[in-house]
Scaffold this active site. Sequence first.
Site, PDB file in Angstrom:
ATOM      1  N   HIS A 146       2.512  -0.676   8.435  1.00 14.78           N
ATOM      2  CA  HIS A 146       1.477   0.190   9.006  1.00 14.78           C
ATOM      3  C   HIS A 146       0.879   1.022   7.878  1.00 14.78           C
ATOM      4  O   HIS A 146       1.615   1.605   7.079  1.00 14.78           O
ATOM      5  CB  HIS A 146       2.084   1.093  10.090  1.00 14.78           C
ATOM      6  CG  HIS A 146       1.096   2.021  10.714  1.00 14.78           C
ATOM      7  ND1 HIS A 146       0.166   1.617  11.645  1.00 14.78           N
ATOM      8  CD2 HIS A 146       0.877   3.342  10.519  1.00 14.78           C
ATOM      9  CE1 HIS A 146      -0.572   2.658  11.997  1.00 14.78           C
ATOM     10  NE2 HIS A 146      -0.165   3.706  11.335  1.00 14.78           N
ATOM     11  N   MET A 179      -3.228  -7.423  14.838  1.00 14.43           N
ATOM     12  CA  MET A 179      -3.919  -6.309  15.473  1.00 14.43           C
ATOM     13  C   MET A 179      -3.867  -6.330  16.997  1.00 14.43           C
ATOM     14  O   MET A 179      -4.817  -5.916  17.664  1.00 14.43           O
ATOM     15  CB  MET A 179      -5.377  -6.266  14.996  1.00 14.43           C
ATOM     16  CG  MET A 179      -5.536  -6.045  13.513  1.00 14.43           C
ATOM     17  SD  MET A 179      -4.686  -4.561  12.944  1.00 14.43           S
ATOM     18  CE  MET A 179      -5.759  -3.324  13.625  1.00 14.43           C
ATOM     19  N   GLU A 197       1.225  -1.551  -0.340  1.00 12.66           N
ATOM     20  CA  GLU A 197       1.754  -2.441   0.722  1.00 12.66           C
ATOM     21  C   GLU A 197       2.286  -3.726   0.100  1.00 12.66           C
ATOM     22  O   GLU A 197       3.341  -4.247   0.502  1.00 12.66           O
ATOM     23  CB  GLU A 197       0.658  -2.771   1.736  1.00 12.66           C
ATOM     24  CG  GLU A 197       0.192  -1.595   2.561  1.00 12.66           C
ATOM     25  CD  GLU A 197      -0.841  -2.012   3.590  1.00 12.66           C
ATOM     26  OE1 GLU A 197      -0.827  -3.159   4.051  1.00 12.66           O
ATOM     27  OE2 GLU A 197      -1.670  -1.149   3.953  1.00 12.66           O
ATOM     28  N   SER A 256      -3.814 -10.633   2.962  1.00 11.56           N
ATOM     29  CA  SER A 256      -3.331 -10.323   1.603  1.00 11.56           C
ATOM     30  C   SER A 256      -1.837  -9.993   1.604  1.00 11.56           C
ATOM     31  O   SER A 256      -1.110 -10.361   0.680  1.00 11.56           O
ATOM     32  CB  SER A 256      -4.131  -9.169   0.995  1.00 11.56           C
ATOM     33  OG  SER A 256      -3.840  -7.953   1.631  1.00 11.56           O
ATOM     34  N   ASN A 257      -1.349  -9.342   2.650  1.00 11.59           N
ATOM     35  CA  ASN A 257       0.109  -9.122   2.761  1.00 11.59           C
ATOM     36  C   ASN A 257       0.837 -10.440   2.972  1.00 11.59           C
ATOM     37  O   ASN A 257       1.905 -10.679   2.391  1.00 11.59           O
ATOM     38  CB  ASN A 257       0.423  -8.157   3.907  1.00 11.59           C
ATOM     39  CG  ASN A 257       0.314  -6.699   3.486  1.00 11.59           C
ATOM     40  OD1 ASN A 257       1.127  -6.204   2.706  1.00 11.59           O
ATOM     41  ND2 ASN A 257      -0.698  -6.020   3.953  1.00 11.59           N
ATOM     42  N   LEU A 263       1.735  -5.358  21.415  1.00  9.31           N
ATOM     43  CA  LEU A 263       2.623  -6.333  22.070  1.00  9.31           C
ATOM     44  C   LEU A 263       3.323  -5.695  23.266  1.00  9.31           C
ATOM     45  O   LEU A 263       3.673  -4.515  23.244  1.00  9.31           O
ATOM     46  CB  LEU A 263       3.645  -6.838  21.052  1.00  9.31           C
ATOM     47  CG  LEU A 263       3.025  -7.623  19.884  1.00  9.31           C
ATOM     48  CD1 LEU A 263       3.965  -7.637  18.698  1.00  9.31           C
ATOM     49  CD2 LEU A 263       2.654  -9.037  20.316  1.00  9.31           C
TER      50      LEU A 263
HETATM   51  N1  LIG Z   1       4.643  -2.893  20.945  1.00  7.47           N
HETATM   52  C1  LIG Z   1       4.176  -2.864  19.678  1.00  7.47           C
HETATM   53  N2  LIG Z   1       3.132  -3.651  19.338  1.00  7.47           N
HETATM   54  C2  LIG Z   1       2.653  -3.601  18.068  1.00  7.47           C
HETATM   55  C3  LIG Z   1       3.209  -2.730  17.111  1.00  7.47           C
HETATM   56  C4  LIG Z   1       4.322  -1.923  17.517  1.00  7.47           C
HETATM   57  O1  LIG Z   1       4.893  -1.149  16.702  1.00  7.47           O
HETATM   58  N3  LIG Z   1       4.779  -2.023  18.795  1.00  7.47           N
HETATM   59  N4  LIG Z   1       2.640  -2.613  15.837  1.00  7.47           N
HETATM   60  C5  LIG Z   1       1.251  -3.072  15.786  1.00  7.47           C
HETATM   61  C6  LIG Z   1       0.544  -3.027  14.476  1.00  7.47           C
HETATM   62  N5  LIG Z   1      -0.450  -1.930  14.535  1.00  7.47           N
HETATM   63  C7  LIG Z   1      -0.354  -0.983  13.553  1.00  7.47           C
HETATM   64  O2  LIG Z   1       0.449  -1.084  12.603  1.00  7.47           O
HETATM   65  C8  LIG Z   1      -1.475  -1.870  15.529  1.00  7.47           C
HETATM   66  C9  LIG Z   1      -2.171  -3.021  15.881  1.00  7.47           C
HETATM   67  C10 LIG Z   1      -3.167  -2.967  16.864  1.00  7.47           C
HETATM   68  C11 LIG Z   1      -3.475  -1.769  17.496  1.00  7.47           C
HETATM   69  C12 LIG Z   1      -4.534  -1.752  18.578  1.00  7.47           C
HETATM   70  O3  LIG Z   1      -4.954  -0.688  19.025  1.00  7.47           O
HETATM   71  N6  LIG Z   1      -4.955  -2.965  18.999  1.00  7.47           N
HETATM   72  C13 LIG Z   1      -5.948  -3.118  20.070  1.00  7.47           C
HETATM   73  C14 LIG Z   1      -7.046  -4.054  19.612  1.00  7.47           C
HETATM   74  C15 LIG Z   1      -7.638  -3.588  18.288  1.00  7.47           C
HETATM   75  C16 LIG Z   1      -8.483  -4.688  17.643  1.00  7.47           C
HETATM   76  O4  LIG Z   1      -8.478  -5.835  18.137  1.00  7.47           O
HETATM   77  O5  LIG Z   1      -9.109  -4.374  16.591  1.00  7.47           O
HETATM   78  C17 LIG Z   1      -5.290  -3.743  21.311  1.00  7.47           C
HETATM   79  O6  LIG Z   1      -4.266  -4.457  21.153  1.00  7.47           O
HETATM   80  O7  LIG Z   1      -5.852  -3.537  22.385  1.00  7.47           O
HETATM   81  C18 LIG Z   1      -2.801  -0.610  17.149  1.00  7.47           C
HETATM   82  C19 LIG Z   1      -1.806  -0.646  16.153  1.00  7.47           C
HETATM   83  C20 LIG Z   1       1.153  -4.475  16.338  1.00  7.47           C
HETATM   84  N7  LIG Z   1       1.619  -4.414  17.711  1.00  7.47           N
HETATM   85  N1  LIG Z   2      -2.132  -1.291  12.599  1.00  5.94           N
HETATM   86  C1  LIG Z   2      -1.964  -2.481  11.830  1.00  5.94           C
HETATM   87  C2  LIG Z   2      -2.793  -2.377  10.562  1.00  5.94           C
HETATM   88  O1  LIG Z   2      -3.770  -1.654  10.497  1.00  5.94           O
HETATM   89  N2  LIG Z   2      -2.339  -3.126   9.551  1.00  5.94           N
HETATM   90  C3  LIG Z   2      -3.054  -3.119   8.298  1.00  5.94           C
HETATM   91  O2  LIG Z   2      -4.011  -4.169   8.283  1.00  5.94           O
HETATM   92  C4  LIG Z   2      -4.217  -4.552   6.920  1.00  5.94           C
HETATM   93  C5  LIG Z   2      -4.087  -6.056   6.857  1.00  5.94           C
HETATM   94  O3  LIG Z   2      -4.502  -6.493   5.598  1.00  5.94           O
HETATM   95  P1  LIG Z   2      -4.157  -8.022   5.173  1.00  5.94           P
HETATM   96  O4  LIG Z   2      -4.639  -8.894   6.308  1.00  5.94           O
HETATM   97  O5  LIG Z   2      -4.943  -8.200   3.906  1.00  5.94           O
HETATM   98  O6  LIG Z   2      -2.668  -8.095   4.974  1.00  5.94           O
HETATM   99  C6  LIG Z   2      -3.123  -3.860   6.085  1.00  5.94           C
HETATM  100  O7  LIG Z   2      -3.644  -2.722   5.432  1.00  5.94           O
HETATM  101  C7  LIG Z   2      -2.118  -3.424   7.138  1.00  5.94           C
HETATM  102  O8  LIG Z   2      -1.398  -2.244   6.780  1.00  5.94           O
END
Ligand SMILES: Nc1nc2c(c(=O)[nH]1)N[C@@H](CN(C=O)c1ccc(C(=O)N[C@@H](CCC(=O)O)C(=O)O)cc1)CN2
Ligand SMILES: NCC(=O)N[C@@H]1O[C@H](COP(=O)([O-])[O-])[C@@H](O)[C@H]1O
Length: 218
Positions: free
Chosen positions: A110, A91, A175, A14-15, A94
């Site tokens: 986020h 998700m 968002e 959706s974003n 990185l």
């Molecule tokens: N190095 C960075 N990588 C990512 C960032 C960042 O700021 N620095 N932002 C995230 C986005 N994010 C929250 O906004 C986020 C995404 C994923 C996870 C996480 O725990 N992922 C797990 C798997 C979870 C799943 O598959 O459902 C994992 O990677 O093992 C936490 C926060 C994007 N990357």
């Molecule tokens: N940590 C990352 C995270 O949780 N991001 C969140 O996933 C959703 C994606 O929705 P979308 O696929 O409809 O844009 C959004 O709410 C975004 O903030």
Amino acid sequence: MMKRIVVLISGGGSNLQTILDNCLSGEINGRVEAVISNRPDAYGLVRAKRYGCEAITLDHKQFTSREAFDEQLQATIDEFSPDLVVLAGFMRILTPEFVQAYLGKMINIHPSLLPKYPGLHTHKRALEAGDKEAGATVHFVTPELDGGPPILQGKVPILPKDEELDLAKRVIAIEHVIYPKVVGWFCEERLTLAEGDVIFAGKTLQIPLTLDDTNATK
Ligand SMILES: Nc1nc2c(c(=O)[nH]1)N[C@@H](CN(C=O)c1ccc(C(=O)N[C@@H](CCC(=O)O)C(=O)O)cc1)CN2
Ligand SMILES: NCC(=O)N[C@@H]1O[C@H](COP(=O)([O-])[O-])[C@@H](O)[C@H]1O
């Protein structure tokens, strides 16, 4: 010059859709060249095809390590020579090497008022903490998970009877307002990252902007 954007997703998109729509309307001076998902079933890939850009799946489960996935992800992204990489519900954490390659040109949204609640399950945590407000933060991506310099926040109230889904719906609506705004600023070259500082319209941001501020920044 129209900016080149690559969007990384994992889900519904959706974003992503909001950014595609704003590119089509001209609100964002950019074009999404490719959408890349780490999950094959992400509906955001359907949205990308409908828009008319490349819709690519890099299934992280097919890779033997996080580093191998990131290496292929970087090679795929670089085929499109983006000015901006947008994480939109992407998700995967990185690796530092990957993030370093896009420092200052990669942003994320986020679903919390960072620095509160980095990581996952943000709405559940805010509800359990008894918070009165929640929201979303757009930030530059750095190796520190969700720790990158914040750019813009959108705040929403938490209501007494809110459950997780109620809050999630209210937050994602904000968002969809703040993310295209920030992408638009980047594409107008009003937003940069310099030595860890967010520079917006020529001024160093000491704290993130909030949605109310943006009227004053036209
Ligand atoms: N190095 C960075 N990588 C990512 C960032 C960042 O700021 N620095 N932002 C995230 C986005 N994010 C929250 O906004 C986020 C995404 C994923 C996870 C996480 O725990 N992922 C797990 C798997 C979870 C799943 O598959 O459902 C994992 O990677 O093992 C936490 C926060 C994007 N990357
Ligand atoms: N940590 C990352 C995270 O949780 N991001 C969140 O996933 C959703 C994606 O929705 P979308 O696929 O409809 O844009 C959004 O709410 C975004 O903030």
